[in-house]
Design a protein around this motif. Structure first.
Motif, PDB file in Angstrom:
ATOM      1  N   TRP A  54     -98.274-106.308  18.054  1.00 35.10           N
ATOM      2  CA  TRP A  54     -97.670-105.810  16.821  1.00 35.10           C
ATOM      3  C   TRP A  54     -97.562-104.291  16.888  1.00 35.10           C
ATOM      4  CZ3 TRP A  54     -99.912-102.330  13.474  1.00 35.10           C
ATOM      5  CH2 TRP A  54     -99.293-102.147  12.232  1.00 35.10           C
ATOM      6  N   ALA A  55     -96.450-103.773  16.384  1.00 29.48           N
ATOM      7  CA  ALA A  55     -96.252-102.324  16.321  1.00 29.48           C
ATOM      8  C   ALA A  55     -95.841-101.938  14.903  1.00 29.48           C
ATOM      9  CB  ALA A  55     -95.193-101.870  17.317  1.00 29.48           C
ATOM     10  N   GLY A  56     -96.444-100.877  14.401  1.00 25.86           N
ATOM     11  CA  GLY A  56     -96.107-100.362  13.075  1.00 25.86           C
ATOM     12  C   GLY A  56     -95.752 -98.893  13.153  1.00 25.86           C
ATOM     13  N   TYR A  57     -94.689 -98.499  12.461  1.00 27.70           N
ATOM     14  CA  TYR A  57     -94.213 -97.109  12.468  1.00 27.70           C
ATOM     15  C   TYR A  57     -94.143 -96.598  11.034  1.00 27.70           C
ATOM     16  CZ  TYR A  57     -92.821 -97.858  17.318  1.00 27.70           C
ATOM     17  OH  TYR A  57     -92.822 -98.133  18.666  1.00 27.70           O
ATOM     18  N   ASP A  58     -94.848 -95.505  10.785  1.00 27.65           N
ATOM     19  CA  ASP A  58     -94.748 -94.785   9.506  1.00 27.65           C
ATOM     20  C   ASP A  58     -93.921 -93.534   9.762  1.00 27.65           C
ATOM     21  OD1 ASP A  58     -96.280 -96.573   8.001  1.00 27.65           O
ATOM     22  OD2 ASP A  58     -98.137 -95.641   8.692  1.00 27.65           O
ATOM     23  N   THR A  59     -92.790 -93.418   9.070  1.00 28.99           N
ATOM     24  CA  THR A  59     -91.840 -92.347   9.355  1.00 28.99           C
ATOM     25  C   THR A  59     -91.525 -91.542   8.103  1.00 28.99           C
ATOM     26  OG1 THR A  59     -90.826 -93.778  11.034  1.00 28.99           O
ATOM     27  CG2 THR A  59     -89.578 -91.831  10.360  1.00 28.99           C
ATOM     28  N   ASP A  60     -91.629 -90.225   8.234  1.00 25.94           N
ATOM     29  CA  ASP A  60     -91.205 -89.325   7.162  1.00 25.94           C
ATOM     30  C   ASP A  60     -89.737 -88.970   7.383  1.00 25.94           C
ATOM     31  OD1 ASP A  60     -93.790 -89.375   6.214  1.00 25.94           O
ATOM     32  OD2 ASP A  60     -94.361 -87.491   7.168  1.00 25.94           O
ATOM     33  N   ILE A  61     -88.923 -89.138   6.341  1.00 28.01           N
ATOM     34  CA  ILE A  61     -87.485 -88.885   6.402  1.00 28.01           C
ATOM     35  C   ILE A  61     -87.130 -87.751   5.450  1.00 28.01           C
ATOM     36  CG2 ILE A  61     -85.179 -89.856   6.054  1.00 28.01           C
ATOM     37  CD1 ILE A  61     -86.541 -91.170   8.347  1.00 28.01           C
ATOM     38  N   GLU A  62     -86.344 -86.800   5.931  1.00 29.36           N
ATOM     39  CA  GLU A  62     -85.883 -85.702   5.083  1.00 29.36           C
ATOM     40  C   GLU A  62     -84.391 -85.480   5.291  1.00 29.36           C
ATOM     41  OE1 GLU A  62     -88.064 -82.114   5.444  1.00 29.36           O
ATOM     42  OE2 GLU A  62     -90.012 -83.035   5.038  1.00 29.36           O
ATOM     43  N   THR A  63     -83.651 -85.318   4.179  1.00 32.15           N
ATOM     44  CA  THR A  63     -82.229 -85.019   4.235  1.00 32.15           C
ATOM     45  C   THR A  63     -81.764 -84.412   2.922  1.00 32.15           C
ATOM     46  OG1 THR A  63     -80.017 -85.958   4.542  1.00 32.15           O
ATOM     47  CG2 THR A  63     -81.651 -87.384   3.512  1.00 32.15           C
ATOM     48  N   ASP A  64     -80.995 -83.328   3.023  1.00 32.29           N
ATOM     49  CA  ASP A  64     -80.407 -82.668   1.850  1.00 32.29           C
ATOM     50  C   ASP A  64     -81.432 -82.395   0.750  1.00 32.29           C
ATOM     51  OD1 ASP A  64     -77.926 -82.691   3.079  1.00 32.29           O
ATOM     52  OD2 ASP A  64     -77.377 -84.637   2.211  1.00 32.29           O
ATOM     53  N   GLY A  65     -82.620 -81.981   1.144  1.00 29.79           N
ATOM     54  CA  GLY A  65     -83.636 -81.650   0.154  1.00 29.79           C
ATOM     55  C   GLY A  65     -84.421 -82.832  -0.344  1.00 29.79           C
ATOM     56  N   ASP A  66     -83.976 -84.064  -0.043  1.00 30.45           N
ATOM     57  CA  ASP A  66     -84.712 -85.265  -0.436  1.00 30.45           C
ATOM     58  C   ASP A  66     -85.611 -85.712   0.717  1.00 30.45           C
ATOM     59  OD1 ASP A  66     -83.410 -85.343  -2.904  1.00 30.45           O
ATOM     60  OD2 ASP A  66     -81.723 -86.477  -2.049  1.00 30.45           O
ATOM     61  N   SER A  67     -86.687 -86.404   0.391  1.00 30.30           N
ATOM     62  CA  SER A  67     -87.604 -86.866   1.429  1.00 30.30           C
ATOM     63  C   SER A  67     -88.211 -88.212   1.068  1.00 30.30           C
ATOM     64  CB  SER A  67     -88.722 -85.844   1.665  1.00 30.30           C
ATOM     65  OG  SER A  67     -89.524 -85.710   0.506  1.00 30.30           O
ATOM     66  N   ILE A  68     -88.511 -88.965   2.112  1.00 28.85           N
ATOM     67  CA  ILE A  68     -89.220 -90.231   1.973  1.00 28.85           C
ATOM     68  C   ILE A  68     -90.450 -90.143   2.857  1.00 28.85           C
ATOM     69  CG2 ILE A  68     -89.129 -92.729   2.275  1.00 28.85           C
ATOM     70  CD1 ILE A  68     -86.107 -92.570   2.025  1.00 28.85           C
ATOM     71  N   LYS A  69     -91.620 -90.303   2.283  1.00 32.26           N
ATOM     72  CA  LYS A  69     -92.867 -90.197   3.026  1.00 32.26           C
ATOM     73  C   LYS A  69     -93.400 -91.583   3.384  1.00 32.26           C
ATOM     74  CE  LYS A  69     -93.232 -85.687   2.762  1.00 32.26           C
ATOM     75  NZ  LYS A  69     -93.164 -84.839   3.969  1.00 32.26           N
ATOM     76  N   GLY A  70     -93.735 -91.756   4.656  1.00 29.08           N
ATOM     77  CA  GLY A  70     -94.393 -92.986   5.087  1.00 29.08           C
ATOM     78  C   GLY A  70     -93.522 -94.220   5.026  1.00 29.08           C
ATOM     79  N   LEU A  71     -92.251 -94.090   5.382  1.00 23.90           N
ATOM     80  CA  LEU A  71     -91.381 -95.257   5.457  1.00 23.90           C
ATOM     81  C   LEU A  71     -91.938 -96.211   6.520  1.00 23.90           C
ATOM     82  CD1 LEU A  71     -88.641 -96.642   4.696  1.00 23.90           C
ATOM     83  CD2 LEU A  71     -87.684 -95.444   6.675  1.00 23.90           C
ATOM     84  N   ALA A  72     -92.230 -97.442   6.135  1.00 26.95           N
ATOM     85  CA  ALA A  72     -92.925 -98.371   7.028  1.00 26.95           C
ATOM     86  C   ALA A  72     -91.954 -99.303   7.728  1.00 26.95           C
ATOM     87  CB  ALA A  72     -93.943 -99.193   6.242  1.00 26.95           C
ATOM     88  N   ALA A  73     -92.089 -99.385   9.048  1.00 22.06           N
ATOM     89  CA  ALA A  73     -91.345-100.340   9.869  1.00 22.06           C
ATOM     90  C   ALA A  73     -92.332-101.027  10.791  1.00 22.06           C
ATOM     91  CB  ALA A  73     -90.262 -99.628  10.670  1.00 22.06           C
ATOM     92  N   SER A  74     -92.302-102.341  10.852  1.00 22.46           N
ATOM     93  CA  SER A  74     -93.241-103.061  11.709  1.00 22.46           C
ATOM     94  C   SER A  74     -92.581-104.296  12.289  1.00 22.46           C
ATOM     95  CB  SER A  74     -94.497-103.457  10.919  1.00 22.46           C
ATOM     96  OG  SER A  74     -94.171-104.322   9.854  1.00 22.46           O
ATOM     97  N   GLY A  75     -93.134-104.786  13.385  1.00 22.19           N
ATOM     98  CA  GLY A  75     -92.576-105.968  14.016  1.00 22.19           C
ATOM     99  C   GLY A  75     -93.286-106.296  15.313  1.00 22.19           C
ATOM    100  N   VAL A  76     -92.750-107.274  16.020  1.00 25.10           N
ATOM    101  CA  VAL A  76     -93.325-107.727  17.285  1.00 25.10           C
ATOM    102  C   VAL A  76     -93.022-106.713  18.385  1.00 25.10           C
ATOM    103  CG1 VAL A  76     -93.267-109.533  19.047  1.00 25.10           C
ATOM    104  CG2 VAL A  76     -93.141-110.143  16.623  1.00 25.10           C
ATOM    105  N   SER A  77     -93.990-106.512  19.261  1.00 27.62           N
ATOM    106  CA  SER A  77     -93.842-105.611  20.397  1.00 27.62           C
ATOM    107  C   SER A  77     -94.300-106.355  21.655  1.00 27.62           C
ATOM    108  CB  SER A  77     -94.689-104.353  20.195  1.00 27.62           C
ATOM    109  OG  SER A  77     -94.661-103.530  21.334  1.00 27.62           O
ATOM    110  N   SER A  78     -93.454-106.365  22.708  1.00 23.98           N
ATOM    111  CA  SER A  78     -93.807-107.073  23.930  1.00 23.98           C
ATOM    112  C   SER A  78     -93.261-106.318  25.133  1.00 23.98           C
ATOM    113  CB  SER A  78     -93.259-108.501  23.919  1.00 23.98           C
ATOM    114  OG  SER A  78     -91.840-108.489  23.831  1.00 23.98           O
ATOM    115  N   GLY A  79     -93.882-106.514  26.296  1.00 24.90           N
ATOM    116  CA  GLY A  79     -93.403-105.811  27.475  1.00 24.90           C
ATOM    117  C   GLY A  79     -94.278-106.038  28.687  1.00 24.90           C
TER     118      GLY A  79
END
Length: 218
Positions: A54-79
């Motif tokens: 399993w892999a989880g990504y917390d991403t901070d997004i910023e654009t035009d003065g707006d921001s999103i903190k801790g945008l969560a993306a997760s799913g299966v990870s294999s390799g």
């Protein structure tokens, strides 16, 4: 009248020969011992393995003065992974490379999506052999991950994120060169700018991964 010593055994000669043979045997054992020990060590040598988790990504997004903190993306990870290592006085040291396919995504509203795709990197591993078949280790290295930001009906862009990866795990070896691992890692990535319809969207991700590994040591 002195007697001739011819025909009598010379004790000093026998002792010298015996001592020489003993010294040669000890030297041979010392020379062959470390090589034999390494060859028989369950964690020494080149290995190839597969991993899933399993892999989880917390991403901070910023654009035009707006921001999103801790945008969560997760799913299966294999390799897969390929590496090598050796043991010295109970301490393990090695290197490995990895390649992963991720199925982690997140929505930034009704039309925008962030998809995390392939990832690859290299790690150094340092550990301690706590029994003949169990190794505890930590790892640190570099990881590159590709992610795509898309806006339905407008545009999409993808970027490669480079980051510092670190973690720890436990490895268990069997007698037929097969091994199993449980591993947890985190990756701190640098930020990158997506360009969507002429606008810049800055993303700053942080990843957590949990993997189960099965492999074979040659």
């Amino acid at each position: 009248m002195k007697r001739d010593n011819v025909g009598k055994p010379h004790r000093g000669g026998r002792g010298a020969v015996a001592s020489g043979l003993c010294a040669a045997a000890v030297a041979a054992l010392l020379a062959g011992g470390p090589a034999t020990a390494l060859a028989n060590n369950a964690f020494h040598g080149v290995y190839l393995g597969g991993q899933i988790g399993w892999a989880g990504y917390d991403t901070d997004i910023e654009t035009d003065g707006d921001s999103i903190k801790g945008l969560a993306a997760s799913g299966v990870s294999s390799g897969v992974l390929l590496g090598t290592g050796t043991v010295n006085d109970g301490w393990y040291f090695g290197f490995q490379g990895n390649f992963l396919l991720n199925n982690a995504d997140a929505s930034l509203g009704t039309d925008a999506d962030l998809d995390v795709e392939e990832s690859y990197g290299i790690d150094a591993r340092l550990g301690r052999v706590i029994s003949d078949r169990v190794l505890l280790y930590g790892l640190a290295g570099w990881q590159r991950t590709n992610a795509e930001l898309s806006v339905a009906g407008v545009d999409k862009d993808d970027k490669d994120f480079d980051g510092f990866r670190f973690g720890a795990g436990v490895e268990m070896a069997t007698q037929d060169n097969v091994f199993f691992r449980i591993e947890y890692t985190q990756t701190v990535y640098g930020s990158e700018d997506f360009r969507i319809d002429g606008d810049e969207v800055e993303a700053d991700p942080h990843a957590q991964d949990f993997h189960l590994v099965i492999g074979y040591r040659f």
